[in-house]
Design a protein around this motif. Structure first.
Motif, PDB file in Angstrom:
ATOM      1  N   LYS A  41       0.862  -1.076  -0.337  1.00 61.78           N
ATOM      2  CA  LYS A  41       0.009  -0.242   0.101  1.00 61.78           C
ATOM      3  C   LYS A  41       0.872   1.098   0.138  1.00 61.78           C
ATOM      4  O   LYS A  41       0.501   2.334  -0.403  1.00 61.78           O
ATOM      5  CB  LYS A  41      -0.424   0.075   1.086  1.00 61.78           C
ATOM      6  N   GLY A  98      -5.320   2.400  -0.879  1.00 57.81           N
ATOM      7  CA  GLY A  98      -5.820   2.106   0.784  1.00 57.81           C
ATOM      8  C   GLY A  98      -4.745   3.030   1.518  1.00 57.81           C
ATOM      9  O   GLY A  98      -4.882   3.715   1.624  1.00 57.81           O
ATOM     10  N   TRP A 109     -17.518   0.720  -0.262  1.00 57.03           N
ATOM     11  CA  TRP A 109     -16.893   1.443   1.417  1.00 57.03           C
ATOM     12  C   TRP A 109     -16.060   2.909   1.487  1.00 57.03           C
ATOM     13  O   TRP A 109     -15.588   3.161   2.737  1.00 57.03           O
ATOM     14  CB  TRP A 109     -15.634   0.463   1.621  1.00 57.03           C
ATOM     15  N   VAL A 120     -16.645  -8.878   2.537  1.00 55.80           N
ATOM     16  CA  VAL A 120     -15.833  -7.409   2.392  1.00 55.80           C
ATOM     17  C   VAL A 120     -15.245  -7.218   1.505  1.00 55.80           C
ATOM     18  O   VAL A 120     -14.217  -7.321   1.343  1.00 55.80           O
ATOM     19  CB  VAL A 120     -15.063  -7.504   3.920  1.00 55.80           C
ATOM     20  N   TYR A 155     -11.875  -9.112   6.788  1.00 51.44           N
ATOM     21  CA  TYR A 155     -10.755  -8.881   6.355  1.00 51.44           C
ATOM     22  C   TYR A 155     -11.039  -7.697   5.269  1.00 51.44           C
ATOM     23  O   TYR A 155     -10.496  -8.449   3.832  1.00 51.44           O
ATOM     24  CB  TYR A 155      -9.314  -9.424   6.570  1.00 51.44           C
ATOM     25  N   ASN A 156     -10.932  -5.758   5.953  1.00 49.55           N
ATOM     26  CA  ASN A 156     -11.060  -5.155   4.554  1.00 49.55           C
ATOM     27  C   ASN A 156      -9.828  -4.795   4.673  1.00 49.55           C
ATOM     28  O   ASN A 156      -8.587  -4.219   5.376  1.00 49.55           O
ATOM     29  CB  ASN A 156     -11.941  -4.752   5.427  1.00 49.55           C
ATOM     30  N   SER A 157      -8.407  -4.622   4.077  1.00 44.66           N
ATOM     31  CA  SER A 157      -7.175  -4.446   4.133  1.00 44.66           C
ATOM     32  C   SER A 157      -6.622  -3.172   3.653  1.00 44.66           C
ATOM     33  O   SER A 157      -5.724  -2.451   3.669  1.00 44.66           O
ATOM     34  CB  SER A 157      -5.818  -5.590   2.555  1.00 44.66           C
ATOM     35  N   LEU A 158      -8.019  -2.607   2.455  1.00 41.70           N
ATOM     36  CA  LEU A 158      -7.772  -1.215   2.262  1.00 41.70           C
ATOM     37  C   LEU A 158      -7.694  -0.385   3.367  1.00 41.70           C
ATOM     38  O   LEU A 158      -7.088   0.781   3.752  1.00 41.70           O
ATOM     39  CB  LEU A 158      -8.900   0.222   1.205  1.00 41.70           C
ATOM     40  N   LYS A 159      -8.344  -0.900   4.382  1.00 34.07           N
ATOM     41  CA  LYS A 159      -8.863   0.475   5.879  1.00 34.07           C
ATOM     42  C   LYS A 159      -8.650  -0.272   6.517  1.00 34.07           C
ATOM     43  O   LYS A 159      -8.254   0.002   8.029  1.00 34.07           O
ATOM     44  CB  LYS A 159     -10.443   0.471   5.669  1.00 34.07           C
ATOM     45  N   ASP A 160      -7.393  -1.336   7.026  1.00 36.10           N
ATOM     46  CA  ASP A 160      -7.396  -2.550   8.488  1.00 36.10           C
ATOM     47  C   ASP A 160      -8.639  -2.256   9.340  1.00 36.10           C
ATOM     48  O   ASP A 160      -8.760  -1.841   9.945  1.00 36.10           O
ATOM     49  CB  ASP A 160      -6.377  -1.965   8.817  1.00 36.10           C
ATOM     50  N   TYR A 161      -9.774  -3.340   8.617  1.00 39.72           N
ATOM     51  CA  TYR A 161     -10.459  -3.060   9.438  1.00 39.72           C
ATOM     52  C   TYR A 161     -11.458  -4.531   9.122  1.00 39.72           C
ATOM     53  O   TYR A 161     -10.998  -5.461   8.171  1.00 39.72           O
ATOM     54  CB  TYR A 161     -12.215  -2.098   8.158  1.00 39.72           C
TER      55      TYR A 161
END
Lengths: 434, 434
Positions: free
Chosen positions: A290, A296, A370, B254, B304-310
């Motif tokens: 990233k 992201g 999102w 997600v 696991y949403n890696s773009l937002k670390d959510y």
């Protein structure tokens, strides 16, 4: 490592020549024939030995089974990355090739990173087999040699440089610094010779050395760690002058407060799991991608508590009273550049607003549910590293605060009896249990 | 695959014998000496070829470099696990040995799981090299064969069973079912022949097949998935009758809503990353360890949403109108057993309270600052799978809800023009964008 088929063929040719120059003796010829058939068999076996794939010149997006980059180049078509091939121009240093560093190195290698610098002084042991990457047949090799062996087989396109040294020694630190500064791979870019340093070491001292090097070189780095009870870990982004450095605040762990020092006693070893280390390596390299490929949001701090599946995030500002002189210098530079940053931000905002006016009638992209483009609306608990009482929920200090550490030093320097040490231990426990 | 050192030594002995029976000819002897030195060199090279470690009878906690289990047995000393060695009695089935399944298999192998059952029908391609586990030299092998090769080298203590078949065919499903039912590895335990099934497949159809098998066999399983844009994923725990089955609710991702069906067109392939798949595999096997060895909390659903670390979590109850008959049967059984569960819970609570009274004066354990023992106080957003409007923030449906799907079927069965299909696509996008 791979058996040379050509070498075996050469031996068989020599045997053939030998056979023709031999006197006419049936028993001699029979034993030579038997020998040649053994060598021939061995040649057949050797043909199944590992063969390496050819280097590729450009990353192709072609969707064929033989293209090792098709699924990565697809990130462009999916709208995640603007230009994936840029990754070949990047150079990443990984300090510590253990349970986290080795997996991080493999991930970056498979992603086709341009150049990897690897640092470790340890050897592969059977006791490392509970984590990914190293194989039992590599026991006894240095971790750097074993890593280069495996990684160059996986992806010959990556430039690998390995340094078998301890960065915490005087000479090791010197080599470490000069290797980071070598700009031959990226001569036309800003900064030093690498784009990012990843710290994957397992002790406080080595982290402080990486911190010192990166503060001196004004080099952005990421730190990673796994707790000694193997069930939690974290990653952290450190930008000299802009975020807290490793000396600004005592290290934080999302852990159950096992003290590193008690673990180093003889006969006591830390637990580890391939799962926790794999997750931490995955999060670390995801942040690396990233950061390098600009997509992201890169979390300043991301914790992983596996018992609760809890992933705290936060920001840490630098400590104006940091004990690291290079950090204070970087902080000053960062403050001085504030007006320039404000002006740039205002210009960017104005440009965005102008663009927004002209595309007002376009609908939002359907797959943006999102709202990922808006980094600012991510909720992060922000803390000031200099104020010790503001830890977000669920985070504990791995070591006592600077003040507490001084008190501790005083207590230590006094004539300590067994009872004093016991008091000390309780004091530490109380600090950790806060 | 590995070159036989013994074989080469045999050749050199033969050459030695040959040398002694040769007539006194200097040139003959010279060429034979040269040959022997070549074979000798090859023998030295071969000595570095893969050699496997010996099986070990019991897991030792001894802290020595040569013990492959020391860091795992340390989990007991750290108070995380009661009895780590129990892992050798467990049997896990992994369906799909791709980017997630292969890494999950390696993690479980390194953890010393008792027995692994592996199912896949695909072959290794260079296009898989952007994910962990498979090596370029394995291209062309079946994934099951390549996995067994690598895993048996890593840990010969694990019992490996591989099935090169498609579970979504009639015969494949039959073999799948009978292999799961085979109790020879764990004859004295409840249930079927495995303790857990992990679904690591990449399509909806295969997931529905695993769902069908596990509902029929009343077998707990875990599902995993990674989005087609490579930047998000999830794991889910499915207990027949107790939680939503895969048919109870449309699958959740997600993700950014890329439709699987659009990806299967010629020339279009899904993106993938070793990071996302490594994280999902790590979370999946961490949940597996928690489930088997009974520590921490196993999340019913973890995204696991890696773009937002959510990382969203939630619970999903079964749908009383589920279309899967076996699921409805399991739901009925679960309801009937409710009084027995209530009684057991009340007895356990009374026992805990009695114990709490007797240890009231003891201080809390210092390293329990996360209150990890109390599973009930974890905040989870709970949803009912049958009510479609209650998705937690940030989650989108991968496929339309059951009702929407019926409308869709009606639209599909009508005479569809290009415009109709375009409407349909917009309808789907709107559903995903909710």
């Amino acid at each position: 490592m791979s058996m040379e088929v050509g070498e075996l063929k050469g031996i068989n040719q020599d045997l053939e020549t030998l056979k023709h120059s031999l006197p006419q003796d049936p028993s001699l010829h029979a034993s030579l024939d038997q020998l040649m058939s053994r060598v021939h068999h061995l040649t057949e076996v050797a043909k199944f030995s590992p063969s390496r794939r050819e280097k590729v010149k450009d990353m192709s997006a072609e969707v064929v089974d033989s293209n090792p980059y098709s699924r990565l180049m697809a990130l462009q078509r999916m709208g995640i990355v603007d230009n994936y091939e840029k990754i070949r121009g990047y150079s990443v240093a990984i300090v510590g090739i253990g349970g986290v560093g080795s997996v991080a190195a493999e991930m970056l290698t498979r992603c086709g990173i341009g150049r990897l610098l690897l640092y470790d002084y340890d050897k592969v042991e059977l006791a490392n087999m509970n984590r990914l990457f190293f194989r039992p047949e590599q026991v006894g090799m240095t971790k750097t040699d074993a890593a280069v062996q495996t990684l160059s087989d996986i992806n010959p396109d990556v430039v690998l440089e390995s340094y078998t040294l301890n960065i915490a020694t005087v000479q090791g630190f010197e080599t470490f610094m000069s290797s980071l500064k070598d700009k031959s791979f990226r001569p036309n870019k800003d900064g030093i010779g690498v784009d990012l340093v990843l710290s994957c070491v397992d002790n406080y001292e080595a982290r402080m050395v990486v911190n010192q090097a990166c503060n001196e070189l004004n080099q952005t780095w990421m730190e990673s760690g796994v707790s000694e009870d193997a069930v939690s870990g974290h990653i952290q982004l450190l930008i000299p002058g802009e975020t807290a450095c490793f000396a600004c605040a005592p290290p934080l762990v999302v852990a159950s407060g096992v003290d590193e020092r008690t673990l180093k006693r003889e006969g006591v070893c830390a637990a580890s799991l391939p799962t926790t280390m794999g997750v931490v390596a995955g999060l670390l390299v995801q942040s690396t991608l990233k950061f390098l490929l600009k997509f992201g949001h890169v979390s300043p701090y991301l914790g992983y508590n596996s018992l609760k599946d809890y992933f705290p995030t936060m920001e840490m500002r630098p400590n104006p009273q940091c004990s690291n002189a290079a950090c204070l210098e970087r902080q000053k530079e960062y403050q001085l550049a504030q007006p320039a940053r404000d002006a740039a931000a205002a210009a960017a905002k104005a440009k965005l607003e102008a663009e927004a006016l002209s595309v007002d009638e376009c609908p939002l992209h359907a797959d943006n549910e999102w709202n990922i483009s808006v980094v600012d609306d991510i909720e992060l608990s922000t803390m000031d590293a200099s104020s010790s009482d503001e830890l977000p929920e669920g985070l504990a200090r791995e070591l006592p605060t600077a003040d507490a550490h001084q008190n501790l030093s005083v207590a230590r320097s006094a004539d300590t009896s067994v009872e004093d040490l016991d008091d000390l231990r309780k004091q530490l426990e109380a600090l950790n249990a806060d």
